[in-house]
Design a protein around this motif. Sequence first.
Motif, PDB file in Angstrom:
ATOM      1  N   LEU A   1       0.843  -1.094  -0.017  1.00  0.00           N
ATOM      2  CA  LEU A   1       0.020   0.024   0.018  1.00  0.00           C
ATOM      3  C   LEU A   1       0.825   1.259  -0.067  1.00  0.00           C
ATOM      4  CD1 LEU A   1      -2.426   1.585   0.203  1.00  0.00           C
ATOM      5  CD2 LEU A   1      -2.686   0.924   2.687  1.00  0.00           C
ATOM      6  N   VAL A   2       2.018   1.284   0.729  1.00  0.00           N
ATOM      7  CA  VAL A   2       2.878   2.435   0.573  1.00  0.00           C
ATOM      8  C   VAL A   2       3.377   2.815  -0.543  1.00  0.00           C
ATOM      9  CG1 VAL A   2       5.110   3.407   1.604  1.00  0.00           C
ATOM     10  CG2 VAL A   2       3.637   2.130   3.224  1.00  0.00           C
ATOM     11  N   PHE A   3       3.669   1.380  -1.197  1.00  0.00           N
ATOM     12  CA  PHE A   3       4.280   1.694  -2.902  1.00  0.00           C
ATOM     13  C   PHE A   3       3.374   2.342  -3.539  1.00  0.00           C
ATOM     14  CE2 PHE A   3       4.442  -0.200  -6.997  1.00  0.00           C
ATOM     15  CZ  PHE A   3       5.867   0.161  -7.363  1.00  0.00           C
ATOM     16  N   PHE A   4       2.001   1.929  -3.395  1.00  0.00           N
ATOM     17  CA  PHE A   4       0.873   2.535  -4.117  1.00  0.00           C
ATOM     18  C   PHE A   4       0.844   3.883  -3.846  1.00  0.00           C
ATOM     19  CE2 PHE A   4      -2.115  -0.807  -6.090  1.00  0.00           C
ATOM     20  CZ  PHE A   4      -1.159  -1.881  -6.157  1.00  0.00           C
ATOM     21  N   ILE A   5       0.864   4.267  -2.850  1.00  0.00           N
ATOM     22  CA  ILE A   5       0.649   5.755  -2.386  1.00  0.00           C
ATOM     23  C   ILE A   5       1.743   6.419  -2.853  1.00  0.00           C
ATOM     24  CG2 ILE A   5       0.956   7.184  -0.280  1.00  0.00           C
ATOM     25  CD1 ILE A   5      -0.798   5.114   1.115  1.00  0.00           C
ATOM     26  N   ILE A   6       3.070   6.110  -2.869  1.00  0.00           N
ATOM     27  CA  ILE A   6       4.348   6.817  -3.278  1.00  0.00           C
ATOM     28  C   ILE A   6       4.053   6.811  -4.773  1.00  0.00           C
ATOM     29  CG2 ILE A   6       6.912   6.585  -3.534  1.00  0.00           C
ATOM     30  CD1 ILE A   6       7.103   5.277  -0.703  1.00  0.00           C
ATOM     31  N   ALA A   7       3.777   5.904  -5.514  1.00  0.00           N
ATOM     32  CA  ALA A   7       3.880   5.940  -6.963  1.00  0.00           C
ATOM     33  C   ALA A   7       2.630   6.724  -7.401  1.00  0.00           C
ATOM     34  CB  ALA A   7       3.410   4.485  -7.461  1.00  0.00           C
ATOM     35  N   ALA A   8       1.561   6.764  -6.709  1.00  0.00           N
ATOM     36  CA  ALA A   8       0.462   7.830  -7.088  1.00  0.00           C
ATOM     37  C   ALA A   8       1.028   9.274  -6.833  1.00  0.00           C
ATOM     38  CB  ALA A   8      -0.734   7.640  -6.167  1.00  0.00           C
ATOM     39  N   TYR A   9       1.785   9.715  -5.511  1.00  0.00           N
ATOM     40  CA  TYR A   9       2.174  10.702  -5.417  1.00  0.00           C
ATOM     41  C   TYR A   9       3.339  11.134  -6.545  1.00  0.00           C
ATOM     42  CZ  TYR A   9       5.133  14.491  -3.303  1.00  0.00           C
ATOM     43  OH  TYR A   9       5.713  15.768  -3.351  1.00  0.00           O
ATOM     44  N   LEU A  10       3.925  10.327  -6.942  1.00  0.00           N
ATOM     45  CA  LEU A  10       4.934  10.836  -8.046  1.00  0.00           C
ATOM     46  C   LEU A  10       4.457  10.833  -9.463  1.00  0.00           C
ATOM     47  CD1 LEU A  10       7.977   8.046  -7.224  1.00  0.00           C
ATOM     48  CD2 LEU A  10       7.773  10.458  -6.683  1.00  0.00           C
ATOM     49  N   ILE A  11       3.266  10.243  -9.602  1.00  0.00           N
ATOM     50  CA  ILE A  11       2.373  10.577 -10.772  1.00  0.00           C
ATOM     51  C   ILE A  11       1.899  11.850 -10.729  1.00  0.00           C
ATOM     52  CG2 ILE A  11       0.464   9.980 -12.160  1.00  0.00           C
ATOM     53  CD1 ILE A  11       1.189   7.013 -11.494  1.00  0.00           C
TER      54      ILE A  11
ATOM     55  N   ILE B   1      -2.238  15.159  -3.735  1.00  0.00           N
ATOM     56  CA  ILE B   1      -1.186  15.962  -2.954  1.00  0.00           C
ATOM     57  C   ILE B   1      -0.231  16.054  -4.096  1.00  0.00           C
ATOM     58  CG2 ILE B   1       0.365  15.352  -1.090  1.00  0.00           C
ATOM     59  CD1 ILE B   1      -2.094  14.208   0.516  1.00  0.00           C
ATOM     60  N   GLY B   2       0.432  15.226  -4.639  1.00  0.00           N
ATOM     61  CA  GLY B   2       1.542  15.021  -5.736  1.00  0.00           C
ATOM     62  C   GLY B   2       1.244  16.367  -6.547  1.00  0.00           C
ATOM     63  N   HIS B   3       0.107  16.218  -7.177  1.00  0.00           N
ATOM     64  CA  HIS B   3      -0.309  17.647  -7.856  1.00  0.00           C
ATOM     65  C   HIS B   3      -0.040  19.020  -7.292  1.00  0.00           C
ATOM     66  CE1 HIS B   3      -1.887  19.900 -11.131  1.00  0.00           C
ATOM     67  NE2 HIS B   3      -2.746  20.732 -10.346  1.00  0.00           N
ATOM     68  N   MET B   4      -0.679  18.906  -6.095  1.00  0.00           N
ATOM     69  CA  MET B   4      -0.632  20.448  -5.271  1.00  0.00           C
ATOM     70  C   MET B   4       0.877  20.471  -4.856  1.00  0.00           C
ATOM     71  SD  MET B   4      -4.212  20.091  -3.183  1.00  0.00           S
ATOM     72  CE  MET B   4      -5.654  20.103  -4.249  1.00  0.00           C
ATOM     73  N   TRP B   5       1.655  19.551  -4.467  1.00  0.00           N
ATOM     74  CA  TRP B   5       2.839  19.832  -3.847  1.00  0.00           C
ATOM     75  C   TRP B   5       3.841  18.739  -4.574  1.00  0.00           C
ATOM     76  CZ3 TRP B   5      -1.360  19.713  -0.391  1.00  0.00           C
ATOM     77  CH2 TRP B   5      -1.633  21.052  -0.057  1.00  0.00           C
ATOM     78  N   PRO B   6       4.323  19.050  -5.759  1.00  0.00           N
ATOM     79  CA  PRO B   6       4.988  18.252  -6.624  1.00  0.00           C
ATOM     80  C   PRO B   6       6.632  18.018  -6.241  1.00  0.00           C
ATOM     81  CG  PRO B   6       4.568  20.162  -7.865  1.00  0.00           C
ATOM     82  CD  PRO B   6       3.949  20.271  -6.561  1.00  0.00           C
ATOM     83  N   VAL B   7       7.176  16.973  -5.884  1.00  0.00           N
ATOM     84  CA  VAL B   7       8.419  16.784  -5.538  1.00  0.00           C
ATOM     85  C   VAL B   7       9.375  17.219  -6.621  1.00  0.00           C
ATOM     86  CG1 VAL B   7       8.560  14.314  -6.327  1.00  0.00           C
ATOM     87  CG2 VAL B   7      10.100  15.030  -4.520  1.00  0.00           C
ATOM     88  N   PHE B   8       8.950  17.089  -8.012  1.00  0.00           N
ATOM     89  CA  PHE B   8       9.780  17.393  -9.031  1.00  0.00           C
ATOM     90  C   PHE B   8       9.933  18.959  -9.277  1.00  0.00           C
ATOM     91  CE2 PHE B   8       7.923  12.997 -10.343  1.00  0.00           C
ATOM     92  CZ  PHE B   8       8.855  12.353  -9.811  1.00  0.00           C
TER      93      PHE B   8
ATOM     94  N   SER C   1       9.742  21.691  -6.792  1.00  0.00           N
ATOM     95  CA  SER C   1      10.082  22.541  -5.612  1.00  0.00           C
ATOM     96  C   SER C   1       8.800  22.451  -4.659  1.00  0.00           C
ATOM     97  CB  SER C   1      10.383  23.796  -6.278  1.00  0.00           C
ATOM     98  OG  SER C   1      11.782  23.685  -6.868  1.00  0.00           O
ATOM     99  N   PHE C   2       7.993  21.772  -4.818  1.00  0.00           N
ATOM    100  CA  PHE C   2       6.750  21.410  -4.189  1.00  0.00           C
ATOM    101  C   PHE C   2       5.857  22.714  -4.458  1.00  0.00           C
ATOM    102  CE2 PHE C   2       9.918  19.206  -1.741  1.00  0.00           C
ATOM    103  CZ  PHE C   2       9.370  17.808  -1.660  1.00  0.00           C
ATOM    104  N   LYS C   3       5.797  23.199  -5.614  1.00  0.00           N
ATOM    105  CA  LYS C   3       5.002  24.445  -5.980  1.00  0.00           C
ATOM    106  C   LYS C   3       4.068  23.965  -7.240  1.00  0.00           C
ATOM    107  CE  LYS C   3       8.445  27.781  -4.749  1.00  0.00           C
ATOM    108  NZ  LYS C   3       9.334  29.018  -5.320  1.00  0.00           N
ATOM    109  N   GLY C   4       2.753  23.437  -6.582  1.00  0.00           N
ATOM    110  CA  GLY C   4       2.221  22.929  -7.596  1.00  0.00           C
ATOM    111  C   GLY C   4       0.613  23.505  -7.974  1.00  0.00           C
ATOM    112  N   GLY C   5      -0.135  22.852  -8.597  1.00  0.00           N
ATOM    113  CA  GLY C   5      -1.461  23.598  -8.952  1.00  0.00           C
ATOM    114  C   GLY C   5      -2.345  23.404  -7.917  1.00  0.00           C
ATOM    115  N   LYS C   6      -3.650  23.715  -8.317  1.00  0.00           N
ATOM    116  CA  LYS C   6      -4.615  23.704  -7.385  1.00  0.00           C
ATOM    117  C   LYS C   6      -5.580  22.538  -7.437  1.00  0.00           C
ATOM    118  CE  LYS C   6      -4.944  28.644  -7.620  1.00  0.00           C
ATOM    119  NZ  LYS C   6      -5.549  30.192  -8.107  1.00  0.00           N
ATOM    120  N   GLY C   7      -5.256  21.429  -8.373  1.00  0.00           N
ATOM    121  CA  GLY C   7      -5.984  20.184  -8.376  1.00  0.00           C
ATOM    122  C   GLY C   7      -7.285  20.121  -9.254  1.00  0.00           C
TER     123      GLY C   7
END
Length: 207
Positions: free
Chosen positions: A5-15, A99-106, A108-114
């Motif tokens: 489940l952790v892997f699924f969550i991390i993968a989704a965040y990266l997407i 959360i990945g879209h709003m705070w993207p690791v790629f 600088s954690f400056k993402g969109g509104k979703g």
Amino acid sequence: MNLTLVFFIIAAYLIGSLSFAVIVSRVMGLADPRSYGSNNPGATNVLRSGNKKAAALTLLGDALKGWVAVFAAQQLAPVFGLGATFDQTIAAVALAVTIGHMWPVFFSFKGGKGVATAAGILLALNLWLGLATLGIWLFVAKGLKISSLSAICAALAAPFLCWYFLPVPAYIAAVIAISVLLIVRHKQNIVGLLSGKEGKIGEKAES
């Protein structure tokens, strides 16, 4: 917590961290959408550049990543032994890609509104849920031409529509969380709406 489940969550965040507003703008030689207009890396702000193709590609990409993350999890969860917690897994993935879209690791954690990503998520969860929520966005957008107000109205309606079309506690909780995050990300727009200074769809950014 289950490591799968952790892997699924991390993968989704990266997407979710794939900010298509920035990616499309770089590929097409446009200014970084975080540097003009509302400074938001989303389709509405990219449209302010005057490039409708870039805005359309941003909208499609952001919606598609939400849909792909949830759809892939729906297909793979049973295969990887998460069938017993299927609904909870899908709900967690939906929240993680948001959360990945709003705070993207790629980026600088400056993402969109979703907004677009949320639309893709809802369409993957339940087609009628997604279409009904999009219908509310389109109705408000067509009448008032204000993207932020359309998004806020859709976000407010989404939990109730989820309760009607997909009455599963885990999904309702995820949709409520996503809606709250989306509204919070629109706090500056809410100030603009209250002061009558909120821009309309298609207005070009000031040079």
